[in-house]
Design a protein around this motif. Structure first.
Motif, mmCIF file in Angstrom:
data_model
loop_
_atom_site.group_PDB
_atom_site.id
_atom_site.type_symbol
_atom_site.label_atom_id
_atom_site.label_comp_id
_atom_site.label_asym_id
_atom_site.label_seq_id
_atom_site.Cartn_x
_atom_site.Cartn_y
_atom_site.Cartn_z
ATOM 1 N N SER A 211 -8.911 -17.540 9.700
ATOM 2 C CA SER A 211 -8.715 -18.400 8.128
ATOM 3 C C SER A 211 -10.062 -18.428 7.813
ATOM 4 C CB SER A 211 -8.143 -19.881 8.254
ATOM 5 O OG SER A 211 -8.317 -20.514 7.164
ATOM 6 N N ILE A 212 -11.477 -18.736 8.411
ATOM 7 C CA ILE A 212 -12.550 -18.755 7.843
ATOM 8 C C ILE A 212 -13.006 -17.600 7.660
ATOM 9 C CG2 ILE A 212 -13.724 -18.959 10.125
ATOM 10 C CD1 ILE A 212 -14.805 -20.525 6.926
ATOM 11 N N PHE A 213 -12.693 -16.377 8.262
ATOM 12 C CA PHE A 213 -13.262 -15.076 8.248
ATOM 13 C C PHE A 213 -12.775 -14.229 6.823
ATOM 14 C CE2 PHE A 213 -15.015 -11.134 9.330
ATOM 15 C CZ PHE A 213 -16.336 -11.666 9.934
ATOM 16 N N ASP A 214 -11.495 -14.907 6.696
ATOM 17 C CA ASP A 214 -10.421 -14.351 5.370
ATOM 18 C C ASP A 214 -11.189 -15.230 4.299
ATOM 19 O OD1 ASP A 214 -8.725 -12.934 6.702
ATOM 20 O OD2 ASP A 214 -7.332 -14.262 6.618
ATOM 21 N N GLU A 215 -11.849 -16.336 4.372
ATOM 22 C CA GLU A 215 -12.519 -17.139 3.325
ATOM 23 C C GLU A 215 -13.981 -16.459 2.918
ATOM 24 O OE1 GLU A 215 -13.439 -21.757 2.054
ATOM 25 O OE2 GLU A 215 -13.024 -21.110 4.280
ATOM 26 N N ASP A 291 -3.657 -18.518 -6.016
ATOM 27 C CA ASP A 291 -3.848 -17.720 -4.830
ATOM 28 C C ASP A 291 -5.083 -17.078 -4.713
ATOM 29 O OD1 ASP A 291 -3.663 -15.838 -2.625
ATOM 30 O OD2 ASP A 291 -1.639 -15.016 -3.068
ATOM 31 N N LEU A 292 -6.095 -17.614 -4.478
ATOM 32 C CA LEU A 292 -7.646 -17.248 -4.272
ATOM 33 C C LEU A 292 -7.625 -15.661 -3.877
ATOM 34 C CD1 LEU A 292 -9.578 -20.296 -3.536
ATOM 35 C CD2 LEU A 292 -8.676 -19.664 -5.694
ATOM 36 N N MET A 293 -6.880 -15.501 -2.759
ATOM 37 C CA MET A 293 -7.105 -13.994 -2.005
ATOM 38 C C MET A 293 -6.697 -13.107 -3.045
ATOM 39 S SD MET A 293 -8.429 -14.487 0.812
ATOM 40 C CE MET A 293 -8.868 -15.875 1.820
ATOM 41 N N TYR A 347 -7.754 0.956 -4.032
ATOM 42 C CA TYR A 347 -6.418 1.044 -3.226
ATOM 43 C C TYR A 347 -6.195 0.032 -2.332
ATOM 44 C CZ TYR A 347 -7.218 5.617 -5.199
ATOM 45 O OH TYR A 347 -7.609 6.850 -5.923
ATOM 46 N N TYR A 348 -6.859 -0.380 -1.532
ATOM 47 C CA TYR A 348 -6.531 -1.606 -0.477
ATOM 48 C C TYR A 348 -6.246 -2.771 -1.216
ATOM 49 C CZ TYR A 348 -7.524 -4.974 2.766
ATOM 50 O OH TYR A 348 -7.535 -6.085 3.787
ATOM 51 N N HIS A 349 -7.040 -2.968 -2.197
ATOM 52 C CA HIS A 349 -6.841 -4.495 -2.981
ATOM 53 C C HIS A 349 -5.450 -4.395 -3.739
ATOM 54 C CE1 HIS A 349 -10.079 -6.730 -1.307
ATOM 55 N NE2 HIS A 349 -10.825 -5.700 -1.245
ATOM 56 N N ARG A 350 -5.471 -3.267 -4.751
ATOM 57 C CA ARG A 350 -4.058 -3.125 -5.400
ATOM 58 C C ARG A 350 -2.797 -3.307 -4.428
ATOM 59 N NH1 ARG A 350 -6.803 1.178 -7.891
ATOM 60 N NH2 ARG A 350 -7.514 0.369 -10.104
ATOM 61 N N GLU A 351 -2.953 -2.759 -2.991
ATOM 62 C CA GLU A 351 -1.955 -2.809 -2.136
ATOM 63 C C GLU A 351 -1.686 -4.456 -1.818
ATOM 64 O OE1 GLU A 351 1.288 -1.941 0.234
ATOM 65 O OE2 GLU A 351 0.228 -0.835 -1.125
ATOM 66 N N LYS A 352 -2.875 -5.140 -1.560
ATOM 67 C CA LYS A 352 -2.846 -6.336 -1.396
ATOM 68 C C LYS A 352 -1.995 -7.438 -2.376
ATOM 69 C CE LYS A 352 -6.092 -8.816 0.699
ATOM 70 N NZ LYS A 352 -5.472 -9.165 1.726
ATOM 71 N N VAL A 353 -2.620 -6.759 -3.670
ATOM 72 C CA VAL A 353 -1.913 -7.863 -4.822
ATOM 73 C C VAL A 353 -0.354 -7.231 -5.076
ATOM 74 C CG1 VAL A 353 -1.708 -7.859 -7.265
ATOM 75 C CG2 VAL A 353 -4.047 -7.794 -6.381
ATOM 76 N N PHE A 354 0.152 -6.135 -4.980
ATOM 77 C CA PHE A 354 1.398 -5.880 -4.865
ATOM 78 C C PHE A 354 2.409 -6.569 -3.740
ATOM 79 C CE2 PHE A 354 0.291 -1.409 -6.764
ATOM 80 C CZ PHE A 354 0.210 -1.913 -7.940
#
Length: 366
Positions: A211-215, A291-293, A347-354
């Motif tokens: 959790s903290i590393f994601d933050e 959703d901050l991420m 590409y990685y972040h578009r996949e996360k958004v989708f």
């Protein structure tokens, strides 16, 4: 939600810009590229202005504070391609203060020590020794590890996630520089062999570590995006100035329609990058129920592509001179290319958004 900055925040940004232009011009960046050592003068300058630890955790409101100041400072750092791990310092100071590592926090924010972050989590080999553990393994792509004194790292030990504070001055640690495009932001492999750590070196354990590393990554993506937008603005201004000076067929090339179209496209990408940066900053600063991420992934995806496009176009407008050693444009180009893939490319972040959108749609159906 107010997307604009206050007068105090604008004043801070202007003062940081003036300070870096005066105290650390591009000649200082090239000096760093020659000797590969962070300037103590630069570190002391940043520390004396209180720029090494503006982000903090408010336990009472359960919110992140100071993020706007960090974003505006990072924006100016991008304009000056500063050879310093400021993003890592901000994120490190944030978690060190949040988890009450006060002695190291004070060293980092005062500039007496430098802390970096191993962004790639690793599984380590472990042996026991009395009340401590000996770990062996290697961290890759660690920024400024040669100059840093501490490193934050997420490791998997005996199937349990931990976030550790690693002392890089330990004799059981070997630092080896990697080949990389951006010489203003060196990357290293850090090998630990029988490195002894105790419970006092552990920031978090278990699910809280993830959790903290994601933050930490969320904050870092915001700040590195701010750097890219700042670099894009600087390079657009330099390009416009160049087109007004460069003459062809008896007139400045800024009068050619093709050049005007290219400059207009660059400006459009820059302005839209600023808009999404301001929005993301406002969301995090206001502790909005979003959703901050997802928001930071949208930011990182867009700005990564926009920055590469802006600075790539700048090279085309300048012609072949832009990629020569004498020109400063190539320094911004290399910084943008490195920043755009760090902590996930577009590409990685578009996949996360989708994926986030699909998951939300599935919940609504239920």
């Amino acid at each position: 939600m107010n997307f604009d900055y206050s007068e105090d925040e604008k004043m801070l940004q202007k003062s940081v810009r003036n300070m870096l232009q005066d105290k650390h011009p591009i000649e200082k960046v090239r000096e760093y590229m020659g000797n590969g050592k962070i300037s103590e003068t630069l570190t002391n300058l940043l520390a004396s202005q209180g720029l090494l630890g503006p982000v903090s955790w408010n336990e009472k409101t359960k919110s992140i504070e100071g993020i706007t100041y960090a974003v505006l400072t990072s924006f100016e750092v991008g304009r000056s391609v500063l050879p310093f791990p400021l993003m890592e310092s901000y994120v490190s100071a944030y978690v060190l203060e949040k988890y009450k590592f006060e002695s190291i926090y004070n060293e980092v924010t005062s500039g007496t020590k430098i802390c970096t972050i191993a962004w790639e989590g690793k599984t380590m080999n472990v042996t026991s020794k009395e009340d401590a553990l000996l770990v062996t393994g290697e961290f890759t792509y660690v920024p400024f590890a040669k100059d840093a004194n501490y490193m934050l790292a997420k490791v998997n030990i005996n199937s349990e996630e931990k976030v550790l504070v690693v002392n890089l001055n330990n004799e059981n640690i070997e630092v080896r520089k990697r080949d990389s495009m951006d010489e203003t932001y060196p990357l290293y492999n850090v090998r630990v062999k029988n490195y002894q750590f105790s419970q006092q070196d552990v920031l978090t354990t278990g699910e809280n570590s993830t959790s903290i590393f994601d933050e930490m990554k969320m904050i870092a993506r915001l700040l590195i995006s701010a750097e890219m937008v700042g670099a894009s603005e600087e390079i657009l201004e330099r390009t416009v100035e160049y087109t007004n000076q460069r003459e062809q067929f008896g007139q400045s090339i800024s009068k050619f329609q093709a050049i005007k179209h290219m400059a207009a496209d660059m400006y459009l990408l820059l302005d839209s990058s600023k808009a999404i940066l301001d929005y993301t900053t406002a969301v995090i600063d206001s502790n909005a129920d979003e959703d901050l991420m997802k928001v930071t992934s949208m930011l990182k995806a867009y700005v990564s592509d926009a920055s590469n496009e802006i600075i790539g176009t700048a090279i085309q407008v300048h012609g072949g001179i832009a990629y020569t050693w004498e020109s400063d444009v190539h320094l911004y180009y290399k910084r943008a290319r490195r920043s755009s893939v760090m902590l996930g490319d577009s590409y990685y972040h578009r996949e996360k958004v989708f994926q986030s959108m699909l998951n939300q749609k599935a919940v609504l159906k239920v």
